[in-house]
Design a protein around this motif. Structure first.
Motif, short mmCIF file in Angstrom:
data_model
loop_
_atom_site.label_atom_id
_atom_site.label_comp_id
_atom_site.label_asym_id
_atom_site.label_seq_id
_atom_site.Cartn_x
_atom_site.Cartn_y
_atom_site.Cartn_z
N ILE A 49 1.24 -1.45 0.12
CA ILE A 49 -0.16 0.11 -0.08
C ILE A 49 1.03 1.05 0.21
O ILE A 49 -0.06 2.25 -0.74
CB ILE A 49 -0.84 0.27 1.10
N ASN A 50 2.01 1.35 0.56
CA ASN A 50 2.66 2.70 0.46
C ASN A 50 3.40 2.55 -0.71
O ASN A 50 3.63 4.19 -1.59
CB ASN A 50 3.67 2.51 1.68
N GLU A 51 3.80 1.36 -1.30
CA GLU A 51 4.71 1.82 -2.93
C GLU A 51 3.80 2.49 -3.44
O GLU A 51 3.18 3.16 -4.79
CB GLU A 51 4.91 0.60 -3.05
N ALA A 52 1.60 2.29 -3.26
CA ALA A 52 0.72 2.33 -4.55
C ALA A 52 0.49 3.77 -4.64
O ALA A 52 0.60 4.32 -4.99
CB ALA A 52 -0.64 1.38 -3.84
N VAL A 53 0.91 4.05 -2.68
CA VAL A 53 0.59 5.52 -2.79
C VAL A 53 1.97 6.83 -3.29
O VAL A 53 1.82 7.91 -3.56
CB VAL A 53 0.74 5.70 -0.81
N LEU A 59 3.61 9.74 -10.06
CA LEU A 59 3.43 9.84 -11.00
C LEU A 59 2.34 11.23 -11.48
O LEU A 59 2.33 12.06 -12.53
CB LEU A 59 2.34 8.39 -11.43
N LEU A 60 1.13 11.17 -10.53
CA LEU A 60 0.70 12.84 -10.41
C LEU A 60 1.53 13.67 -10.18
O LEU A 60 0.63 14.91 -10.10
CB LEU A 60 -0.52 12.37 -10.11
N ASN A 61 2.15 13.43 -9.97
CA ASN A 61 2.97 14.90 -9.51
C ASN A 61 2.50 15.02 -8.10
O ASN A 61 2.37 17.29 -7.84
CB ASN A 61 3.54 16.34 -9.99
N ILE A 62 1.57 14.32 -7.37
CA ILE A 62 0.91 15.08 -5.84
C ILE A 62 1.79 16.36 -5.23
O ILE A 62 2.84 15.33 -4.39
CB ILE A 62 0.07 14.36 -5.72
N ARG A 174 -3.85 11.36 -18.01
CA ARG A 174 -2.54 12.06 -18.78
C ARG A 174 -2.19 13.26 -17.41
O ARG A 174 -2.87 13.23 -16.41
CB ARG A 174 -3.89 13.24 -19.47
N PRO A 175 -1.19 14.04 -17.63
CA PRO A 175 -0.88 14.68 -16.66
C PRO A 175 -1.81 15.65 -16.02
O PRO A 175 -2.31 15.68 -16.83
CB PRO A 175 0.50 15.62 -17.18
N VAL A 176 -1.79 16.04 -14.90
CA VAL A 176 -3.00 16.45 -14.10
C VAL A 176 -2.72 17.40 -13.20
O VAL A 176 -1.32 17.08 -12.73
CB VAL A 176 -4.36 16.06 -13.21
N ASP A 177 -3.02 18.73 -13.15
CA ASP A 177 -2.19 19.04 -11.87
C ASP A 177 -2.75 19.98 -10.98
O ASP A 177 -4.24 20.62 -10.84
CB ASP A 177 -1.98 20.95 -12.31
N VAL A 178 -2.38 18.61 -9.68
CA VAL A 178 -3.21 18.25 -8.66
C VAL A 178 -3.57 19.90 -8.01
O VAL A 178 -4.32 19.52 -7.46
CB VAL A 178 -2.94 17.01 -7.82
N SER A 179 -2.80 20.81 -7.68
CA SER A 179 -2.62 21.93 -6.70
C SER A 179 -4.12 22.07 -7.16
O SER A 179 -4.63 23.99 -6.74
CB SER A 179 -1.44 22.28 -6.37
N GLU A 243 0.40 -2.85 -9.09
CA GLU A 243 1.22 -3.00 -10.03
C GLU A 243 0.96 -2.29 -11.52
O GLU A 243 1.87 -2.12 -12.44
CB GLU A 243 1.04 -4.96 -10.18
N THR A 244 -0.03 -1.95 -11.50
CA THR A 244 -0.64 -0.73 -12.88
C THR A 244 0.33 0.15 -12.66
O THR A 244 -0.30 0.76 -13.84
CB THR A 244 -1.78 -0.49 -12.76
N LEU A 245 0.66 0.72 -11.31
CA LEU A 245 0.96 1.57 -11.32
C LEU A 245 2.62 2.31 -11.72
O LEU A 245 3.61 2.66 -12.62
CB LEU A 245 0.97 2.11 -9.41
N ARG A 246 3.04 0.21 -11.40
CA ARG A 246 4.26 0.07 -12.02
C ARG A 246 4.87 0.18 -13.29
O ARG A 246 5.89 0.73 -14.15
CB ARG A 246 4.83 -1.15 -10.83
N TRP A 247 3.66 0.04 -13.76
CA TRP A 247 3.49 -0.10 -15.50
C TRP A 247 3.85 0.75 -16.28
O TRP A 247 4.41 1.41 -17.24
CB TRP A 247 2.50 -1.24 -15.81
N ILE A 248 2.67 2.08 -15.48
CA ILE A 248 3.01 2.97 -16.09
C ILE A 248 3.93 3.50 -15.41
O ILE A 248 4.76 4.46 -16.88
CB ILE A 248 2.05 4.01 -15.57
N LYS A 249 4.92 3.84 -14.82
CA LYS A 249 6.31 4.23 -14.92
C LYS A 249 7.03 4.04 -15.81
O LYS A 249 7.94 4.41 -16.19
CB LYS A 249 6.99 4.21 -13.25
N SER A 250 7.12 2.13 -15.73
CA SER A 250 7.60 1.89 -16.62
C SER A 250 8.52 2.37 -17.77
O SER A 250 9.01 1.42 -19.31
CB SER A 250 7.73 0.57 -16.78
N LEU A 251 6.83 2.95 -18.34
CA LEU A 251 7.04 2.75 -19.77
C LEU A 251 6.88 4.89 -19.52
O LEU A 251 6.83 5.27 -20.91
CB LEU A 251 4.81 3.46 -19.99
N GLY A 252 7.49 5.83 -18.66
CA GLY A 252 7.90 6.70 -18.68
C GLY A 252 6.32 8.12 -17.77
O GLY A 252 7.45 8.78 -18.47
N GLY A 253 5.31 7.58 -17.49
CA GLY A 253 5.17 8.31 -16.79
C GLY A 253 3.59 9.03 -17.80
O GLY A 253 3.61 7.82 -18.64
#
Ligand SMILES: *Cc1c(COP(=O)(O)O)cnc(C)c1O
Length: 356
Positions: A49-53, A59-62, A174-179, A243-253
């Motif tokens: 859960i910590n890795e997922a968070v 990835l979203l630059n939160i 897509r990238p989102v400006d979370v702020s 695992e999905t988040l790892r995959w997104i990161k592996s593709l470059g974000g």
């Protein structure tokens, strides 16, 4: 035969995420135990859960001051939790489809609700423009991607009040400006993981401002304080999300993902726009990159069933449109490969050659 999975939700996930989930079900990281049979308070699950968070934040630059939660209840429970926690007197909603209407309905149980704008007049085929967000409301709620109608708000709006977004079907596309948002939520089962887990990204300073008491499980502060481990969370769906988040990161974000999503959507929209037989249902400037809706032109209306049959024989899955729009809907979520869109376009061309 290879299947091309255009399901709207639950929907296609990265193959690697499914394979690694299957492995973790049999034996989690060589522990000799299944991820299904360990405590949610164990070191092994805490690491998951910590890795997922952490990946979500990366990835979203939160920014600082936000929390990522993994809860149960689906996006539909968020329709109620959002007003429970944030609506003191009055809230504003943008009505862009069935999901937005459902969110709005729940909010009315908690206070006054202003519908800032609506696209109901044209069966939600466009995103309203030129509306003014009132300054005297507790928050403004939008649905960024309207899964049923194939419309999407693809920019991060400037809002004078806290902005709340249902991003169930376009999160991490897509990238989102979370702020610019106070709270973002969604069910995982469209673009992120299996059904059963809901993500919430919440800015801590908006909590604790309503006068009413909030039941413990429905209070975001409970889950912030306990890192989503107040009670037993949906452990297996959280594993797959990680695992999905790892995959997104592996593709470059997400910026890379967005490029791929644009390429896929453009290919299919071009095919629709250049077709004698098919026509898109969403207005062009409101089109979604995630759910692409189209119908037969009136003169070919009787060919709809035949096309569905034809496409089925080519391995196309899930392209029947939602009953409230009719026709066809191809969901082109992150995990859908370009070759599936190419196959659908070819299928449309071949059907047209034979029938138009
Ligand atoms: C699917 C969907 C929902 C409903 O999600 P549940 O997790 O089933 O409650 C809400 N909003 C949007 C935009 C959706 O696509």
């Amino acid at each position: 035969m290879k299947k091309h999975n255009f399901n709207a939700g639950p929907s296609i996930l990265p193959r690697i995420a499914i394979e690694n989930t299957a492995k973790a079900i049999l034996d989690l990281n060589g522990t000799g135990l299944s991820v299904l049979e360990i405590s949610h308070r164990s070191k092994d699950f805490e690491a998951i859960i910590n890795e997922a968070v952490a990946l979500f934040k990366e990835l979203l630059n939160i920014p600082e001051g936000y929390h990522v939660l993994f809860l149960g209840g689906g996006a539909s429970l968020q329709f109620c939790m959002v007003p429970y926690n944030l609506l003191n007197k009055k809230a504003a909603y943008l009505e862009t489809g069935v999901w937005a209407k459902k969110a709005l309905k729940e909010a009315k149980l908690f206070g006054e609700v202003v519908t800032v704008a609506s696209s109901a007049d044209k069966n939600f085929s466009y995103i309203p423009k030129g509306f003014t967000i009132p300054a005297d409301v507790d928050y403004f709620h939008i649905t960024t991607n309207n899964t049923i109608y194939g419309t999407e708000i693809r920019e991060d709006l400037d809002s004078p009040v806290p902005l709340v977004a249902d991003m169930s079907s376009d999160i991490l596309s897509r990238p989102v400006d979370v702020s610019k948002y106070a709270l973002i939520y969604g069910g995982a089962q469209k673009n992120l993981g299996p059904a059963g887990v809901t993500f919430v990204i919440v800015r801590e300073d908006i909590l604790g401002k309503v006068d009413r008491p909030i039941p413990t499980m429905l209070d975001y502060r409970t889950h912030v304080k306990e890192n989503s481990l107040f009670n037993t969370p949906p452990v297996l769906p959280i594993y797959t999300v990680m695992e999905t988040l790892r995959w997104i990161k592996s593709l470059g974000g997400v910026a890379e993902i967005e490029k791929m999503n644009k390429e896929k959507a453009q290919l299919l929209y071009n095919a629709i726009d250049n077709s004698k037989m098919f026509v898109g249902t969403a207005e062009k400037d409101s089109r979604s990159l995630m759910n692409i809706c189209f119908v037969m032109k009136p003169e070919y209306a009787d060919k709809e069933e035949a096309f569905l049959e034809f496409a089925k024989k080519r391995g196309m899955v899930g392209i029947k449109g939602h009953r409230s729009v009719g026709g066809f809907r191809a969901s082109t979520y992150n995990a859908l490969p370009l070759e599936s869109v190419q196959a659908l376009v070819e299928c449309m061309h071949d059907f047209e050659k034979e029938n138009a």
